[in-house]
Motif scaffolding. Structure first.
Motif, PDB file in Angstrom:
ATOM      1  N   ARG A 100       4.299  -5.728  10.106  1.00  0.00           N
ATOM      2  CA  ARG A 100       4.214  -5.223   8.744  1.00  0.00           C
ATOM      3  C   ARG A 100       5.396  -4.436   8.212  1.00  0.00           C
ATOM      4  NH1 ARG A 100      -0.710  -4.740  11.307  1.00  0.00           N
ATOM      5  NH2 ARG A 100      -1.613  -5.476  11.475  1.00  0.00           N
TER       6      ARG A 100
ATOM      7  N   VAL B 128      -6.892  -3.961  11.367  1.00  0.00           N
ATOM      8  CA  VAL B 128      -6.555  -4.984  10.379  1.00  0.00           C
ATOM      9  C   VAL B 128      -7.627  -6.067  10.348  1.00  0.00           C
ATOM     10  CG1 VAL B 128      -4.924  -6.876   9.908  1.00  0.00           C
ATOM     11  CG2 VAL B 128      -4.076  -4.594  10.473  1.00  0.00           C
TER      12      VAL B 128
ATOM     13  N   ASP C  66      -7.442  -3.796   5.579  1.00  0.00           N
ATOM     14  CA  ASP C  66      -7.849  -3.021   6.749  1.00  0.00           C
ATOM     15  C   ASP C  66      -9.302  -2.597   6.619  1.00  0.00           C
ATOM     16  OD1 ASP C  66      -8.144  -0.561   5.333  1.00  0.00           O
ATOM     17  OD2 ASP C  66      -6.076  -0.009   5.709  1.00  0.00           O
TER      18      ASP C  66
ATOM     19  N   CYS D 240      -6.313  -0.731   2.572  1.00  0.00           N
ATOM     20  CA  CYS D 240      -4.906  -1.044   2.339  1.00  0.00           C
ATOM     21  C   CYS D 240      -4.653  -2.535   2.524  1.00  0.00           C
ATOM     22  CB  CYS D 240      -4.025  -0.274   3.321  1.00  0.00           C
ATOM     23  SG  CYS D 240      -3.812   1.451   2.917  1.00  0.00           S
ATOM     24  N   SER D 241      -3.857  -3.102   1.666  1.00  0.00           N
ATOM     25  CA  SER D 241      -3.585  -4.541   1.703  1.00  0.00           C
ATOM     26  C   SER D 241      -2.142  -4.782   1.264  1.00  0.00           C
ATOM     27  CB  SER D 241      -4.516  -5.267   0.740  1.00  0.00           C
ATOM     28  OG  SER D 241      -4.152  -6.615   0.584  1.00  0.00           O
ATOM     29  N   HIS D 242      -1.360  -5.426   2.170  1.00  0.00           N
ATOM     30  CA  HIS D 242      -1.553  -5.465   3.614  1.00  0.00           C
ATOM     31  C   HIS D 242      -1.406  -4.063   4.204  1.00  0.00           C
ATOM     32  CE1 HIS D 242       0.452  -9.447   2.787  1.00  0.00           C
ATOM     33  NE2 HIS D 242      -0.470  -9.905   3.630  1.00  0.00           N
ATOM     34  N   ASN D 243      -2.069  -3.810   5.312  1.00  0.00           N
ATOM     35  CA  ASN D 243      -1.836  -2.553   6.012  1.00  0.00           C
ATOM     36  C   ASN D 243      -0.751  -2.780   7.047  1.00  0.00           C
ATOM     37  OD1 ASN D 243      -1.846  -0.222   7.584  1.00  0.00           O
ATOM     38  ND2 ASN D 243      -4.021   0.098   7.254  1.00  0.00           N
TER      39      ASN D 243
ATOM     40  N   ILE E   4      -1.391   1.911  10.953  1.00  0.00           N
ATOM     41  CA  ILE E   4      -2.668   2.617  10.921  1.00  0.00           C
ATOM     42  C   ILE E   4      -2.603   3.872  11.779  1.00  0.00           C
ATOM     43  CG2 ILE E   4      -5.025   2.469  11.891  1.00  0.00           C
ATOM     44  CD1 ILE E   4      -5.036  -0.468  10.895  1.00  0.00           C
TER      45      ILE E   4
ATOM     46  N   CYS F 158      -2.299   5.028   6.170  1.00  0.00           N
ATOM     47  CA  CYS F 158      -1.941   3.615   6.217  1.00  0.00           C
ATOM     48  C   CYS F 158      -0.620   3.385   5.503  1.00  0.00           C
ATOM     49  CB  CYS F 158      -3.033   2.747   5.590  1.00  0.00           C
ATOM     50  SG  CYS F 158      -3.173   2.921   3.796  1.00  0.00           S
TER      51      CYS F 158
ATOM     52  N   ASP G  81       0.944   0.776   3.182  1.00  0.00           N
ATOM     53  CA  ASP G  81       0.469  -0.270   2.279  1.00  0.00           C
ATOM     54  C   ASP G  81       1.680  -0.957   1.641  1.00  0.00           C
ATOM     55  OD1 ASP G  81      -0.493  -1.671  -0.020  1.00  0.00           O
ATOM     56  OD2 ASP G  81      -2.290  -0.434  -0.018  1.00  0.00           O
TER      57      ASP G  81
ATOM     58  N   SER H  65      -5.517   7.722   3.464  1.00  0.00           N
ATOM     59  CA  SER H  65      -6.654   6.874   3.102  1.00  0.00           C
ATOM     60  C   SER H  65      -7.991   7.501   3.463  1.00  0.00           C
ATOM     61  CB  SER H  65      -6.516   5.501   3.773  1.00  0.00           C
ATOM     62  OG  SER H  65      -6.413   5.627   5.181  1.00  0.00           O
TER      63      SER H  65
ATOM     64  N   THR I 197       4.509  -0.124  13.522  1.00  0.00           N
ATOM     65  CA  THR I 197       3.129   0.188  13.194  1.00  0.00           C
ATOM     66  C   THR I 197       2.638   1.417  13.942  1.00  0.00           C
ATOM     67  OG1 THR I 197       2.473  -1.390  14.898  1.00  0.00           O
ATOM     68  CG2 THR I 197       2.501  -2.187  12.648  1.00  0.00           C
TER      69      THR I 197
END
Length: 480
Positions: free
Chosen positions: A32, A210, A224, A244-247, A250, A264, A266, A275, A300
């Motif tokens: 991500r 996710v 997520d 969150c999109s995309h996460n 985390i 998160c 995002d 979040s 991540t």
């Protein structure tokens, strides 16, 4: 807790070739990203003054050595210790180390026959044969109990994408006592990758991970999910099904009451957000804006960047890699009004720390611990060091060459640095031989413990083909 649903974007994929309708160019990889907001820099220019001030008051006799003691542990199976990230960049395969209330340690690591959980003494020595969680595919989080452990992982499932399900697996005295799937047909979701965290407050587990929509409003999209599970494996109310999109990363911290604190990365709102309790919709407090799309965030939580640490006064600290923000503004081409466009300040990632005053608020400004634009910084971690300090660790790559948000370079060491809860340096920069390749356990006397493969990393090229393997780990312990 408020359940928030965000409308996902069109046809995104989460790993492999990353497609995003907001961006034209396909990007190869599997993780991500992030985006940015202007922070205060406490970088190399301030290093001499801060470190000099600390040594002037503390004196060389009281300076911490920051040299962990290590023990070797032989493994019963081959551990593939590297993973291919975005653009096939080399990343450590995550291990998770957790401390039980009685002082013993457990380490979770993947092998071809499942996830192995190795029992260790409080001194980091093997204390029995591994427990192997058959069919499990990823270490998403680990909680150690006196009589066993709980593991957040992925298990086989039947769904339209033929992907795995997220699950919490509990073992008691060597036997599986529950295996609770957290995704499935009823909730219209799968979990082909977790990049998650598992926490425990003494009464219930919190799992943050996710998800991939498999039917319903989020079909084909990535977001997520936060799930709560009882001590006996029953699903509890609270959390959310889509956040969150995309996460892109985390973090989760257990609380004795109320919502567990969560962060998160995002890629749509583009940055790092609080979040807690809200699933990070449009009103989520901003920790920092970053250019946060496929691969650009730098790693991540918690396996590759940062973590979330709570102080005795209720404040929080998180560390992460950051490219800063030369500019950050809403994307005029996004009709939803949610999208942000962030122009990074540097092509390389620097080490940043942010402090939250409570579980629901973003910080005023982030603090940078490095300011070396020609050097890439990866694999950032933060952990409590005694009562009032924090240990921040990272790996550095000199002569960095960056493209599409990822960098290659020459590995120059694993760095340890102590800071206080205001971000001021409390030690000199220490380069150590130990690596940190995943979750750090805090033992009851404050000792930090973690597992790593005793190899010198190479970031000079992308990872192609299968990962190399190891049949041994080293357990590092650092006592404040």
């Amino acid at each position: 807790m408020t359940s928030v649903r965000r409308t996902p974007r069109d046809a995104d994929t989460h790993r492999g070739t990353v497609r995003d309708t907001d961006r034209d160019t396909p990007r190869v990889g599997h993780r991500r990203v992030r985006a940015a907001r202007k922070p205060v820099i406490a970088g190399l220019a301030a290093t001499t003054a801060l470190v000099g001030a600390w040594y002037a008051t503390a004196g060389a006799a009281t300076a911490p050595t920051l040299t962990p003691a290590t023990t070797a542990v032989a493994l019963a199976a081959k551990f593939p210790y590297l993973s291919a990230g975005y653009n096939s960049t080399r990343e450590w395969t995550r291990t998770a180390t957790a401390a039980a209330p009685n002082g013993t340690l457990r380490v979770a690591w993947p092998a071809s026959d499942g996830i192995h959980v190795t029992l260790l003494t409080s001194a980091g020595k093997r204390s029995g044969t591994d427990t192997v969680v058959k069919g499990a595919k990823e270490v998403g989080g680990l909680v150690a109990h006196n009589d066993g452990f709980a593991l957040l992982t992925r298990v086989p499932d039947t769904n339209k994408w033929k992907e795995t399900a997220a699950a919490i697996v509990r073992y008691t005295n060597g036997k599986q006592t529950f295996r609770t799937k957290l995704t499935g047909t009823a909730s219209h979701d799968t979990s082909p990758t977790l990049d998650g965290q598992l926490t425990w407050n003494g009464k219930k587990y919190g799992a943050y991970y996710v998800v991939h929509g498999a039917g319903g409003f989020a079909d084909g999209h990535f977001g997520d999910k936060l799930s709560y599970v009882s001590a006996k494996g029953a699903k509890l109310t609270g959390g959310w099904g889509w956040g969150c999109s995309h996460n892109e990363g985390i973090a989760l911290h257990a609380e004795t009451t109320g919502d567990f604190t969560s962060l998160c990365f995002d890629d749509w709102r583009s940055g790092l957000f609080v979040s807690t309790g809200i699933g990070a919709p449009d009103v989520a407090p901003v920790v920092q804006r970053e250019q946060c799309w496929a691969g650009y965030c730098g790693g991540t939580f918690p396996g590759r960047t940062g973590d979330l640490v709570k102080s005795s006064t209720g404040r929080y600290a998180t560390a992460f890699t950051s490219r800063g923000a030369a500019s950050a503004k809403k994307n005029p081409d996004d009709s939803s009004g949610r999208g942000w466009t962030v122009k990074p300040r540097t092509s390389t990632h620097q080490v940043a720390v942010a402090f939250l005053k409570n579980r629901n608020s973003g910080p005023g400004k982030a603090i940078y611990l490095t300011n070396a634009p020609g050097t890439e910084h990866v694999n950032v971690h933060v952990a409590p060091y005694g009562k009032n300090r924090l240990l921040v660790s990272w790996e550095s790559l000199k002569n960095a060459k960056c493209a599409s948000g990822t960098c290659t370079g020459t590995f120059t060491g694993t760095h340890f640095r102590l800071i206080d809860w205001n971000g001021k340096f409390q030690s000199a920069d220490k380069v150590v031989s130990a690596r940190i390749t995943g979750d750090i356990a805090v033992q009851k006397d404050g000792t930090l413990a973690w597992a790593y493969v005793p190899v010198t990393p190479s970031y000079a090229s992308a990872l192609t083909g299968a990962s190399p393997t190891s049949t041994s780990l080293r357990i590092a312990r650092l006592k404040p």
